[in-house]
Design a protein around this motif. Structure first.
Motif, PDB file in Angstrom:
ATOM      1  N   GLU A 189       0.850  -1.183   0.000  1.00 27.21           N
ATOM      2  CA  GLU A 189       0.000   0.000   0.000  1.00 27.21           C
ATOM      3  C   GLU A 189       0.891   1.240   0.000  1.00 27.21           C
ATOM      4  O   GLU A 189       1.794   1.366   0.830  1.00 27.21           O
ATOM      5  CB  GLU A 189      -0.910   0.004   1.227  1.00 27.21           C
ATOM      6  N   LEU A 238       1.272   5.717  -1.374  1.00 30.32           N
ATOM      7  CA  LEU A 238       0.572   6.970  -1.636  1.00 30.32           C
ATOM      8  C   LEU A 238       0.521   7.279  -3.124  1.00 30.32           C
ATOM      9  O   LEU A 238       1.520   7.167  -3.833  1.00 30.32           O
ATOM     10  CB  LEU A 238       1.278   8.118  -0.898  1.00 30.32           C
ATOM     11  N   CYS A 239      -0.649   7.657  -3.602  1.00 29.27           N
ATOM     12  CA  CYS A 239      -0.818   8.089  -4.987  1.00 29.27           C
ATOM     13  C   CYS A 239      -0.371   9.551  -5.092  1.00 29.27           C
ATOM     14  O   CYS A 239      -0.897  10.422  -4.394  1.00 29.27           O
ATOM     15  CB  CYS A 239      -2.271   7.939  -5.426  1.00 29.27           C
ATOM     16  N   CYS A 267      -3.596  11.984  -6.619  1.00 26.19           N
ATOM     17  CA  CYS A 267      -4.732  12.435  -5.804  1.00 26.19           C
ATOM     18  C   CYS A 267      -4.431  12.360  -4.310  1.00 26.19           C
ATOM     19  O   CYS A 267      -5.271  12.737  -3.492  1.00 26.19           O
ATOM     20  CB  CYS A 267      -5.970  11.613  -6.127  1.00 26.19           C
ATOM     21  N   TYR A 268      -3.258  11.834  -3.937  1.00 27.66           N
ATOM     22  CA  TYR A 268      -2.814  11.730  -2.540  1.00 27.66           C
ATOM     23  C   TYR A 268      -3.704  10.809  -1.698  1.00 27.66           C
ATOM     24  O   TYR A 268      -3.793  10.950  -0.490  1.00 27.66           O
ATOM     25  CB  TYR A 268      -2.713  13.120  -1.894  1.00 27.66           C
ATOM     26  N   GLN A 269      -4.386   9.878  -2.386  1.00 28.90           N
ATOM     27  CA  GLN A 269      -5.082   8.794  -1.693  1.00 28.90           C
ATOM     28  C   GLN A 269      -4.165   7.561  -1.702  1.00 28.90           C
ATOM     29  O   GLN A 269      -3.108   7.556  -2.340  1.00 28.90           O
ATOM     30  CB  GLN A 269      -6.424   8.489  -2.375  1.00 28.90           C
ATOM     31  N   ASN A 270      -4.566   6.529  -1.016  1.00 26.06           N
ATOM     32  CA  ASN A 270      -3.755   5.311  -0.977  1.00 26.06           C
ATOM     33  C   ASN A 270      -4.042   4.433  -2.190  1.00 26.06           C
ATOM     34  O   ASN A 270      -5.200   4.185  -2.539  1.00 26.06           O
ATOM     35  CB  ASN A 270      -4.021   4.518   0.305  1.00 26.06           C
ATOM     36  N   GLY A 271      -2.972   3.976  -2.821  1.00 22.88           N
ATOM     37  CA  GLY A 271      -3.079   3.041  -3.928  1.00 22.88           C
ATOM     38  C   GLY A 271      -2.268   1.792  -3.625  1.00 22.88           C
ATOM     39  O   GLY A 271      -1.847   1.566  -2.486  1.00 22.88           O
ATOM     40  N   CYS A 319      -4.182   3.284  -8.727  1.00 23.55           N
ATOM     41  CA  CYS A 319      -4.985   3.955  -7.703  1.00 23.55           C
ATOM     42  C   CYS A 319      -6.459   3.828  -8.072  1.00 23.55           C
ATOM     43  O   CYS A 319      -6.883   4.297  -9.147  1.00 23.55           O
ATOM     44  CB  CYS A 319      -4.580   5.424  -7.591  1.00 23.55           C
ATOM     45  N   ASP A 320      -7.248   3.209  -7.222  1.00 23.27           N
ATOM     46  CA  ASP A 320      -8.680   3.044  -7.480  1.00 23.27           C
ATOM     47  C   ASP A 320      -9.439   4.361  -7.335  1.00 23.27           C
ATOM     48  O   ASP A 320     -10.489   4.555  -7.953  1.00 23.27           O
ATOM     49  CB  ASP A 320      -9.280   2.012  -6.520  1.00 23.27           C
ATOM     50  N   ALA A 321      -8.888   5.298  -6.569  1.00 27.01           N
ATOM     51  CA  ALA A 321      -9.587   6.558  -6.315  1.00 27.01           C
ATOM     52  C   ALA A 321      -9.622   7.448  -7.555  1.00 27.01           C
ATOM     53  O   ALA A 321     -10.657   8.032  -7.879  1.00 27.01           O
ATOM     54  CB  ALA A 321      -8.927   7.294  -5.148  1.00 27.01           C
ATOM     55  N   CYS A 322      -8.490   7.568  -8.263  1.00 20.85           N
ATOM     56  CA  CYS A 322      -8.443   8.463  -9.434  1.00 20.85           C
ATOM     57  C   CYS A 322      -8.115   7.727 -10.728  1.00 20.85           C
ATOM     58  O   CYS A 322      -7.964   8.362 -11.783  1.00 20.85           O
ATOM     59  CB  CYS A 322      -7.430   9.582  -9.199  1.00 20.85           C
TER      60      CYS A 322
END
Length: 447
Positions: free
Chosen positions: A32, A34-35, A38-42, A64-67
């Motif tokens: 795990e 940092l992206c 977008c600074y979410q976890n990837g 990264c699933d968030a972005c």
């Protein structure tokens, strides 16, 4: 943490495994992370594997699933080669743009026609094509264009013009020169005509400068300390002594020892033979260096292979020697295979191993049926020579004059072998680094 755990639980020989879709144990480690978009976890996936010619590599893939941002990189985990390598390709068609390229972190990419350069250590290593490298550059330039246009319209317009030129090169509409220079010696440009020589592709091996050694993190302090600990020995003592120094195995990177000895070859000269044997993985290798200076003239040795007994002849192929087999339209440039002291049979097997069995562009997704068939036919012809079914000529062309092929009729002349001495060309002197050497009329005050 899982990568560290894997390194601790497996021995060195099994950390890097051959690429095999059926190997269930060859699963990437997931971390795990940092992206940076977008600074979410990837999730970063790491795979430690082996690719022929490129040795051990680390393949890393982030998603990264968030972005939905993703990124893929490769890093060489193998040893740095003894010499740097420079590939110069004259790109003339769309097929040339599609050539596959292995580019390490330390490689510099240049296109002289555009005065364009991608310096070393500014991009991560990649297994791509020339088109992919150009596309990656175009995308990188276009990302900053809105900011440039807001700050300076004229600069942005010039970048637009440059991007247009790069797109023209990418489509194969414009002829240009592609240069890949890697002091680590671990980059490659595909030769689609293999095993034949590619007239559009020039491969040059060279000795690194001190600055390039520093870039690669190489230092000679260990060797200097070892030399200080040893008393000076005379030439006669060195001939009878096997010297040993510590190194790492080129296959598994485990600690190993390299033995070195001076050997006098009958009717030739003195050479240095180095052999490495790894107790961890069983890998063995040997290399030969000339014990003398570069000869005043180059040497071309031609042998007509007429009998299976010819395959038992001793061969000394220096690192500056090229190998030519006219009947197979095959030419191996200087620097390839390194220096070797073996038999003619061993040399032919090494050629087959290099061109056919360990060619990265005939494996996996990189392979095509036509290319694989062509190289398999070449391998069968080599086997025909080894089995005595095919007659052929072997030519050793050494501009440095430090290669040797055994004369079984010595001291009489061998009827099946000819040895020619010739004047080196300017290009050959340039490859040997002789054009920049000043040995006469030297004045220390000039420094």
């Amino acid at each position: 943490m899982s990568v560290l755990h894997a390194a601790e639980t497996r021995n060195a020989s099994s950390i890097f495994r051959e690429i095999n879709a059926e190997d269930e144990e060859q699963q990437p480690a997931e971390i795990e992370s940092l992206c940076m978009n977008c600074y979410q976890n990837g999730v970063t996936r790491l795979l430690l594997t082996k690719v022929p010619f490129f040795k051990e590599i680390i393949i890393s893939s982030f998603s990264c699933d968030a972005c939905s941002w993703s990124n893929t990189e490769i890093q060489s985990a193998g040893r740095i080669q003894e010499q740097g390598v420079r590939y110069t390709l004259s790109v003339r068609s769309k097929q040339d743009v599609n050539r596959e390229v292995v580019k390490t972190d330390y490689a510099t990419t240049r296109i002289p026609e555009l005065d364009f350069e991608i310096p070393a250590c500014t991009q991560k290593g990649a297994l791509s094509t020339i088109e992919g490298i150009l596309e990656r550059t175009i995308v990188g330039l276009e990302q900053e264009q809105p900011l440039r246009r807001a700050e300076d319209e004229s600069v942005a317009n010039k970048i637009d013009e440059f991007i247009t030129k790069l797109k023209s090169l990418k489509e194969g509409d414009t002829h240009f020169t592609f240069i890949l220079d890697d002091p680590s010696g671990n980059s490659f440009v595909e030769n689609p005509l293999a095993p034949q020589k590619d007239e559009a592709l020039a491969v040059t091996h060279y000795k690194r400068t001190p600055e390039q050694d520093t870039l690669l993190g190489l230092e000679s302090t260990v060797l200097q300390e070892d030399s200080k600990e040893r008393p000076e020995a005379g030439a006669e003592e060195l001939r009878d002594e096997v010297l040993q120094f510590h190194t790492n195995c080129p296959e598994c990177n485990a600690p190993a020892a390299t033995n070195m000895k001076l050997v006098q070859i009958p009717h030739f000269k003195e050479v240095i033979i180095m052999a490495t044997n790894c107790d961890a993985c069983g890998h063995r290798t040997n290399e030969v260096k000339s014990g003398g200076a570069i000869e005043p003239r180059g040497t071309k040795i031609t042998l007509n292979i007429t009998d299976p007994s010819d395959l038992a002849r001793d061969v000394l192929k220096s690192e500056t020697c090229g190998v030519i087999i006219p009947e197979l339209e095959f030419e191996l440039g200087m620097g390839a295979l390194g220096g070797k002291f073996t038999t003619l049979e061993g040399l032919l097997k090494d050629v087959k191993d290099l061109v056919v069995d360990k060619n990265p562009f005939t494996l996996g997704d990189s392979s095509t049926s036509d290319r694989k068939t062509k190289l398999q036919e070449f391998g069968k012809k080599i086997d025909g020579i080894l089995e005595g079914q095919l007659k052929a000529h072997l030519i050793l062309d050494d501009p440095a004059g430090n290669s040797y092929l055994q004369n079984v009729y010595a001291p009489e002349q061998d009827p099946e072998m000819t040895i020619e001495s010739y004047e080196r060309t300017f290009e050959q002197n340039e490859d040997l680094g002789l054009n920049d050497m000043k040995t006469e009329g030297y004045d220390q005050n000039e420094c």
